[in-house]
Design a protein around this motif. Structure first.
Motif, PDB file in Angstrom:
ATOM      1  N   GLY A   1       1.614  -6.026  -9.355  1.00 48.39           N
ATOM      2  CA  GLY A   1       0.441  -6.876  -9.482  1.00 48.39           C
ATOM      3  C   GLY A   1      -0.573  -6.563  -8.404  1.00 48.39           C
ATOM      4  N   PRO A   2      -1.661  -7.327  -8.333  1.00 51.38           N
ATOM      5  CA  PRO A   2      -2.757  -7.017  -7.400  1.00 51.38           C
ATOM      6  C   PRO A   2      -2.330  -7.006  -5.939  1.00 51.38           C
ATOM      7  CG  PRO A   2      -3.450  -8.627  -9.035  1.00 51.38           C
ATOM      8  CD  PRO A   2      -1.973  -8.479  -9.196  1.00 51.38           C
ATOM      9  N   HIS A   3      -1.473  -7.941  -5.546  1.00 57.58           N
ATOM     10  CA  HIS A   3      -1.123  -8.052  -4.128  1.00 57.58           C
ATOM     11  C   HIS A   3       0.387  -8.124  -3.891  1.00 57.58           C
ATOM     12  CE1 HIS A   3      -5.350  -8.781  -3.381  1.00 57.58           C
ATOM     13  NE2 HIS A   3      -5.324  -9.742  -4.289  1.00 57.58           N
TER      14      HIS A   3
ATOM     15  N   PRO B   1       2.765 -11.160   0.560  1.00 55.15           N
ATOM     16  CA  PRO B   1       1.746 -10.236   0.041  1.00 55.15           C
ATOM     17  C   PRO B   1       1.807  -8.886   0.771  1.00 55.15           C
ATOM     18  CG  PRO B   1       0.792 -12.388   0.527  1.00 55.15           C
ATOM     19  CD  PRO B   1       2.155 -12.379   1.118  1.00 55.15           C
ATOM     20  N   ALA B   2       1.432  -7.826   0.066  1.00 54.90           N
ATOM     21  CA  ALA B   2       1.494  -6.486   0.640  1.00 54.90           C
ATOM     22  C   ALA B   2       0.658  -6.381   1.912  1.00 54.90           C
ATOM     23  CB  ALA B   2       1.030  -5.459  -0.391  1.00 54.90           C
ATOM     24  N   GLU B   3      -0.557  -6.934   1.883  1.00 56.43           N
ATOM     25  CA  GLU B   3      -1.431  -6.835   3.045  1.00 56.43           C
ATOM     26  C   GLU B   3      -0.830  -7.547   4.262  1.00 56.43           C
ATOM     27  OE1 GLU B   3      -2.264  -7.847   0.103  1.00 56.43           O
ATOM     28  OE2 GLU B   3      -3.798  -6.462  -0.657  1.00 56.43           O
ATOM     29  N   THR B   4      -0.179  -8.665   4.014  1.00 58.12           N
ATOM     30  CA  THR B   4       0.444  -9.410   5.113  1.00 58.12           C
ATOM     31  C   THR B   4       1.595  -8.616   5.724  1.00 58.12           C
ATOM     32  OG1 THR B   4      -0.143 -11.497   4.040  1.00 58.12           O
ATOM     33  CG2 THR B   4       1.536 -11.590   5.760  1.00 58.12           C
ATOM     34  N   LEU B   5       2.397  -7.980   4.867  1.00 62.00           N
ATOM     35  CA  LEU B   5       3.504  -7.177   5.361  1.00 62.00           C
ATOM     36  C   LEU B   5       2.997  -6.022   6.215  1.00 62.00           C
ATOM     37  CD1 LEU B   5       6.498  -6.536   5.456  1.00 62.00           C
ATOM     38  CD2 LEU B   5       6.248  -5.301   3.291  1.00 62.00           C
TER      39      LEU B   5
ATOM     40  N   SER C   1       8.185   4.454  -0.446  1.00 64.08           N
ATOM     41  CA  SER C   1       7.065   3.549  -0.642  1.00 64.08           C
ATOM     42  C   SER C   1       5.759   4.170  -0.194  1.00 64.08           C
ATOM     43  CB  SER C   1       7.300   2.254   0.147  1.00 64.08           C
ATOM     44  OG  SER C   1       6.244   1.345  -0.055  1.00 64.08           O
ATOM     45  N   GLU C   2       4.658   3.705  -0.786  1.00 68.53           N
ATOM     46  CA  GLU C   2       3.338   4.002  -0.251  1.00 68.53           C
ATOM     47  C   GLU C   2       2.993   3.071   0.913  1.00 68.53           C
ATOM     48  OE1 GLU C   2       0.184   5.390  -3.345  1.00 68.53           O
ATOM     49  OE2 GLU C   2       1.268   3.707  -4.244  1.00 68.53           O
ATOM     50  N   TRP C   3       3.673   1.934   0.969  1.00 65.55           N
ATOM     51  CA  TRP C   3       3.441   0.976   2.046  1.00 65.55           C
ATOM     52  C   TRP C   3       4.379   1.340   3.190  1.00 65.55           C
ATOM     53  CZ3 TRP C   3       2.898  -0.097  -3.016  1.00 65.55           C
ATOM     54  CH2 TRP C   3       1.709  -0.730  -3.414  1.00 65.55           C
ATOM     55  N   GLN C   4       3.806   1.894   4.239  1.00 66.53           N
ATOM     56  CA  GLN C   4       4.630   2.432   5.311  1.00 66.53           C
ATOM     57  C   GLN C   4       4.696   1.473   6.492  1.00 66.53           C
ATOM     58  OE1 GLN C   4       4.501   6.522   6.211  1.00 66.53           O
ATOM     59  NE2 GLN C   4       3.588   7.132   4.274  1.00 66.53           N
TER      60      GLN C   4
ATOM     61  N   ALA D   1       2.092   9.072  13.495  1.00 66.40           N
ATOM     62  CA  ALA D   1       2.988   8.616  12.428  1.00 66.40           C
ATOM     63  C   ALA D   1       2.377   7.492  11.613  1.00 66.40           C
ATOM     64  CB  ALA D   1       4.323   8.157  13.006  1.00 66.40           C
ATOM     65  N   GLU D   2       1.288   6.908  12.107  1.00 69.80           N
ATOM     66  CA  GLU D   2       0.649   5.847  11.329  1.00 69.80           C
ATOM     67  C   GLU D   2       0.103   6.421  10.031  1.00 69.80           C
ATOM     68  OE1 GLU D   2      -1.667   2.667  12.740  1.00 69.80           O
ATOM     69  OE2 GLU D   2      -1.201   3.088  14.847  1.00 69.80           O
ATOM     70  N   ALA D   3       0.238   5.674   8.976  1.00 70.60           N
ATOM     71  CA  ALA D   3      -0.192   6.132   7.661  1.00 70.60           C
ATOM     72  C   ALA D   3      -1.355   5.297   7.165  1.00 70.60           C
ATOM     73  CB  ALA D   3       0.966   6.041   6.665  1.00 70.60           C
ATOM     74  N   ALA D   4      -2.191   5.903   6.353  1.00 69.10           N
ATOM     75  CA  ALA D   4      -3.281   5.162   5.735  1.00 69.10           C
ATOM     76  C   ALA D   4      -2.728   4.207   4.686  1.00 69.10           C
ATOM     77  CB  ALA D   4      -4.273   6.126   5.101  1.00 69.10           C
ATOM     78  N   ASP D   5      -3.377   3.081   4.517  1.00 67.23           N
ATOM     79  CA  ASP D   5      -2.984   2.152   3.468  1.00 67.23           C
ATOM     80  C   ASP D   5      -3.207   2.795   2.106  1.00 67.23           C
ATOM     81  OD1 ASP D   5      -2.480   0.395   5.505  1.00 67.23           O
ATOM     82  OD2 ASP D   5      -4.285  -0.815   5.205  1.00 67.23           O
ATOM     83  N   PRO D   6      -2.426   2.389   1.086  1.00 67.11           N
ATOM     84  CA  PRO D   6      -2.616   2.937  -0.259  1.00 67.11           C
ATOM     85  C   PRO D   6      -4.066   2.829  -0.714  1.00 67.11           C
ATOM     86  CG  PRO D   6      -0.626   1.611  -0.181  1.00 67.11           C
ATOM     87  CD  PRO D   6      -1.316   1.424   1.141  1.00 67.11           C
ATOM     88  N   GLY D   7      -4.573   3.904  -1.306  1.00 66.57           N
ATOM     89  CA  GLY D   7      -5.947   3.934  -1.778  1.00 66.57           C
ATOM     90  C   GLY D   7      -6.941   4.455  -0.772  1.00 66.57           C
ATOM     91  N   ARG D   8      -6.489   4.738   0.471  1.00 63.32           N
ATOM     92  CA  ARG D   8      -7.367   5.273   1.513  1.00 63.32           C
ATOM     93  C   ARG D   8      -7.136   6.769   1.669  1.00 63.32           C
ATOM     94  NH1 ARG D   8     -11.400   1.714   2.233  1.00 63.32           N
ATOM     95  NH2 ARG D   8     -10.620  -0.386   2.593  1.00 63.32           N
ATOM     96  N   LEU D   9      -8.056   7.443   2.363  1.00 63.12           N
ATOM     97  CA  LEU D   9      -7.859   8.852   2.676  1.00 63.12           C
ATOM     98  C   LEU D   9      -6.588   9.013   3.487  1.00 63.12           C
ATOM     99  CD1 LEU D   9     -11.452  10.043   3.684  1.00 63.12           C
ATOM    100  CD2 LEU D   9     -10.205  10.618   1.599  1.00 63.12           C
TER     101      LEU D   9
END
Length: 419
Positions: free
Chosen positions: A38-40, A67-71, A167-170, A329-337
């Protein structure tokens, strides 16, 4: 005349369905998948292939309530806590012979003389890491409660596992922890201490050009010359020189020229330079590295140099990359460069090892020497070495910073000269 075709298995396009056993009869495997729902929202799945109970390998799954953003924000907060309490910690009440206002946790890799302070620090960091894992799995849904019971039970168990987070959420997984109240010491609560841990993906692999059997590894040292005298930097250089065919690069143009070639022979790429965040717009900051010049080497630039070679069987880019530059090692959030480490994985690198935080330079050289010394033997995987160094620095030096190095897609990476 029959011709034997060379090939490499670079991933698992079956998405875990093959149930491949652990290499060389190693530790059991736990696979945790975190996907958008879903969206979040996020859905989490896990599979534990337990050799003690063969024939029973169920998948467990549930919808997360966070929510993904909160995590992701919890992960960013954890990195900040580590930076503030370890790297930026100031000693305002020094003992005899110590400097007031100094940074005692970064002036040396060996912190045994400060073990009373670092043991308390480990307790605090373990509680923070447990808080992130606890909040990720927090909720009241029946499926989530059952999933939480399963996952925490496996992670907190006595056996060492090979854990792949897909995951894309790192998140900074190795810095997360199980409940330290249930562990003999806070050091043993961290996931990176208990297990071999990687962040990975399920992208389809492709065939790379074979190099044939070689008698010696090829490595590269991509460095900022201003860091030559820091810590064990010269010893790392000498180690690579003695144990491999070494290519040294000190300017961005040399590195970009190498990325522009179809075939890179390097088995290991070592970066010893500065990492920095570059402003890419109002809502986007991305990681770049600089060698001795001012050229920003970032993910989009590297991709531009190699985009025509992606998935080409006539090209090769298969190094294991030790990206020893701050925060790489930090990764961009999904949808970012994509940041540099993510892009190198997409281009074919067998694994990326990099710090999640601004790493103290003296410790970074110590860690690099110990890791490369083991990796160049070809006897151990990157996952095995990473966990062994976490335990060694904790046991012998009372230093938690090895936990801040994260492995991306490299848990099985091993120096192989028969490629």
């Amino acid at each position: 005349m029959a011709r034997q075709q060379a090939f490499e298995i670079l991933g698992d396009p079956s998405d875990g369905g093959t149930q491949t056993p652990s290499p060389r009869g190693g530790p059991p495997e736990l696979r945790v998948e975190l996907r958008g729902n879903g969206p979040h929202g996020l859905r989490i799945q896990a599979h534990f292939q337990d050799p003690e109970t063969p024939g029973t390998s169920p998948w467990h799954s549930a919808d997360l309530e966070i929510p993904a953003e909160t995590l992701l924000d919890y992960g960013k907060r954890l990195r900040t806590v580590w930076h503030d309490k370890v790297v930026d910690h100031r000693d305002d009440d020094p003992g005899p012979g110590q400097r007031a206002g100094g940074h005692p946790f970064v002036d040396s890799a060996d912190l045994t003389g400060l073990h009373h302070e670092t043991d308390k620090l480990a307790q605090t960091l373990a509680e923070e890491g447990w808080y992130v894992l606890d909040m990720m799995l927090d909720g009241t849904g029946y499926d989530l409660c059952r999933f939480r019971e399963f996952l925490l039970g496996v992670l907190a168990g006595e056996r060492t596992l090979r854990v792949s987070f897909v995951s894309e959420w790192q998140l900074p997984w190795s810095m997360l922890a199980v409940d330290p109240a249930g562990c003999p010491s806070p050091w043993e609560a961290f996931l990176g201490h208990r297990h071999q841990v990687e962040q990975t993906n399920t992208r389809y692999p492709w065939a790379h050009a074979s190099l044939g059997h070689r008698d010696r590894a090829t490595t590269s040292l991509n460095k900022d010359k201003s860091l030559d005298k820091v810590g064990r930097a010269e010893e790392v250089h000498q180690l690579l020189h003695e144990r491999s065919r070494l290519v040294v690069r000190t300017e961005g143009r040399e590195l970009l020229e190498a990325f522009s070639r179809a075939v890179l022979h390097e088995d290991v790429m070592y970066f010893w330079c500065h990492g920095r965040f570059v402003n890419g717009g109002p809502a986007s900051h991305f990681v770049a590295v600089q060698l001795s010049d001012t050229e920003n080497i970032d993910g989009p630039l590297v991709f531009r140099k190699r985009r025509s070679y992606v998935r080409s069987p006539q090209a090769r880019f298969r190094p294991f990359v030790l990206l020893n530059a701050c925060q790489t090692a930090e990764a961009a959030d999904p949808g970012r460069l994509e940041h540099l480490g993510q892009q190198l994985i997409d281009l074919g690198a067998s694994g990326i090892l990099a710090p999640q935080i601004r790493m103290p330079q003296i410790f970074a050289t110590e860690y690099a020497y110990e890791f490369l010394d083991r990796y160049l033997t070809g006897d151990h995987t990157a996952g095995e070495i990473g966990q062994s160094l976490v335990r060694r620095f904790a046991r012998d030096y009372r230093n938690p910073l090895a936990l801040a190095y994260s492995l991306n897609c490299g848990i099985n990476s091993r120096l192989d000269l028969a490629s």
